[in-house]
Design a protein around this motif. Sequence first.
Motif, PDB file in Angstrom:
ATOM      1  N   UNK A   6       0.815  -1.204   0.000  1.00  0.00           N
ATOM      2  CA  UNK A   6       0.000   0.000   0.000  1.00  0.00           C
ATOM      3  C   UNK A   6       0.853   1.260   0.000  1.00  0.00           C
ATOM      4  N   UNK A   7       2.122   1.130   0.347  1.00  0.00           N
ATOM      5  CA  UNK A   7       3.012   2.289   0.372  1.00  0.00           C
ATOM      6  C   UNK A   7       3.456   2.696  -1.027  1.00  0.00           C
ATOM      7  N   UNK A   8       3.272   1.831  -2.001  1.00  0.00           N
ATOM      8  CA  UNK A   8       3.702   2.143  -3.361  1.00  0.00           C
ATOM      9  C   UNK A   8       2.734   3.113  -4.028  1.00  0.00           C
ATOM     10  N   UNK A   9       3.290   3.980  -4.882  1.00  0.00           N
ATOM     11  CA  UNK A   9       2.507   4.942  -5.640  1.00  0.00           C
ATOM     12  C   UNK A   9       2.495   4.540  -7.113  1.00  0.00           C
ATOM     13  N   UNK A  10       1.540   5.095  -7.876  1.00  0.00           N
ATOM     14  CA  UNK A  10       1.437   4.711  -9.279  1.00  0.00           C
ATOM     15  C   UNK A  10       2.695   5.088 -10.056  1.00  0.00           C
ATOM     16  N   UNK A 110       0.639  11.189  -9.977  1.00  0.00           N
ATOM     17  CA  UNK A 110       1.726  10.224  -9.752  1.00  0.00           C
ATOM     18  C   UNK A 110       1.800   9.715  -8.317  1.00  0.00           C
ATOM     19  N   UNK A 111       1.351  10.548  -7.364  1.00  0.00           N
ATOM     20  CA  UNK A 111       1.442  10.143  -5.959  1.00  0.00           C
ATOM     21  C   UNK A 111       0.242   9.325  -5.497  1.00  0.00           C
ATOM     22  N   UNK A 112      -0.705   9.045  -6.396  1.00  0.00           N
ATOM     23  CA  UNK A 112      -1.833   8.190  -6.025  1.00  0.00           C
ATOM     24  C   UNK A 112      -1.322   6.816  -5.628  1.00  0.00           C
ATOM     25  N   UNK A 113      -1.987   6.194  -4.673  1.00  0.00           N
ATOM     26  CA  UNK A 113      -1.514   4.912  -4.168  1.00  0.00           C
ATOM     27  C   UNK A 113      -1.878   3.763  -5.099  1.00  0.00           C
ATOM     28  N   UNK A 114      -1.161   2.673  -4.956  1.00  0.00           N
ATOM     29  CA  UNK A 114      -1.459   1.461  -5.710  1.00  0.00           C
ATOM     30  C   UNK A 114      -2.883   0.998  -5.420  1.00  0.00           C
ATOM     31  N   UNK A 115      -3.297   1.118  -4.164  1.00  0.00           N
ATOM     32  CA  UNK A 115      -4.641   0.690  -3.780  1.00  0.00           C
ATOM     33  C   UNK A 115      -5.696   1.536  -4.485  1.00  0.00           C
ATOM     34  N   UNK A 117      -5.310   2.969  -7.370  1.00  0.00           N
ATOM     35  CA  UNK A 117      -5.278   2.554  -8.770  1.00  0.00           C
ATOM     36  C   UNK A 117      -6.105   1.289  -8.988  1.00  0.00           C
ATOM     37  N   UNK A 118      -5.968   0.320  -8.073  1.00  0.00           N
ATOM     38  CA  UNK A 118      -6.738  -0.924  -8.180  1.00  0.00           C
ATOM     39  C   UNK A 118      -8.227  -0.628  -8.052  1.00  0.00           C
ATOM     40  N   UNK A 168      -0.399  -3.529 -13.427  1.00  0.00           N
ATOM     41  CA  UNK A 168      -0.664  -3.772 -12.006  1.00  0.00           C
ATOM     42  C   UNK A 168      -0.485  -5.252 -11.669  1.00  0.00           C
ATOM     43  N   UNK A 169      -1.014  -6.128 -12.515  1.00  0.00           N
ATOM     44  CA  UNK A 169      -0.872  -7.570 -12.275  1.00  0.00           C
ATOM     45  C   UNK A 169       0.596  -7.976 -12.298  1.00  0.00           C
ATOM     46  N   UNK A 170       1.350  -7.435 -13.242  1.00  0.00           N
ATOM     47  CA  UNK A 170       2.780  -7.764 -13.328  1.00  0.00           C
ATOM     48  C   UNK A 170       3.507  -7.304 -12.060  1.00  0.00           C
TER      49      UNK A 170
END
Length: 387
Positions: A6-10, A110-115, A117-118, A168-170
């Motif tokens: 969850x700490x990762x950004x797009x 760019x700073x939006x979280x991976x979560x 994005x999902x 995202x899957x990769x």
Amino acid sequence: MAVSLLAYEVSDLCLGKPALRSLPVSATVGDALSALKRSGENHLSVWSCDHSLKAKIDFDDCRCIGKICMVDVVCYLCREENLSCPSTALKSPVSVLLPKIPGLVKHVEPHSSLFEAIDLILEGAQNLVVPIQSRISSNSRKKLLQKSSFGPTLHNGHEFCWLTQEDVIRFLLSSIGLFSPIPAFSIESLGIIGTEILSIGYHDPASAALDAISRALTEQISVAVVDEFGKLIGEISPFTLACCDETAASAIATLSAGDLMAYIDCGGPPEDIVRVVKARLNERNLEGMLELLEEFSISSTSSSSSDDEFSSRSARYSRSGSYSARMVRRSEAIVCHPGSSLVAVMIQALAHRVNYVWVIEDDCSLAGIVTFSDMLKVFQEHLQSMA
């Protein structure tokens, strides 16, 4: 722990991704067709702004409003009203190619979280548009913005890239151990085998699948080709069609689903099937389509070696001779079984560059389909439980 993702950004997922090639919404279908052929790209982004010298730019309204590919052009030319006069259809605004479904393309920071994005992907976004650091010098930037042709990649002074389900899957696969033991569970036990599938009979007219092809493109899946017993024979994939040229419209209009698979297959259409297409265009008095097919065949043949059959076929099938540089595959469907593990299906889909895998029983009957969206739901639920 999986929660660490969850700490990762797009922006972390955009490293090394190329900048988008773009078209203004003022372009025509013919402009889009030319740009697709010249760019060597399978998809182009469409923007609400026009960066030509004569255009008055409203930067507040400079946004990506959709994406197009060769499949959009082909399906548009296949419409009954366009088959008789494709030259007129090519003069239509590019907006006619854009799906009427809102939210397929979303801008994110760019700073939006991976979560986040999902979440957006599961809400229906097929492509996330992310600003990236420009690699263009100041002088080049000025020249690029002054181009009168369609295709600048700078908007509001920025370059942008796509972020897709595949990206995202990769990324999740690279950290798959954090989700243990879920990746080892079967897709059947996870309940992610979808039973609402798009299909057509092997001997049915390919034109009957036109709406299904358009829907498959929007949903990033494919159209299954089945026999009379419901067994999977192959597929009509938008991914494969996107590597064709505009003459594929004549094939869809005249061939059966089974023959269409052969027509769009890797290596180009067999000569005997091309002759069938021409004969049926003649029978239906579709002179415009026939002229389009003849012009393309003549121009391709003149640029091919007369004593190299494979080279000639490939040139007719390619765009601007770039076929060999593209990721293409045959119409053979990518399949798994209900007992296949989640991680195995993920790897299988990524290896073949598709967003789905067909699920078949031991007798080859079609049981359903598993998509990247289905997989993302599993990971989302796990991340939510850990947050």
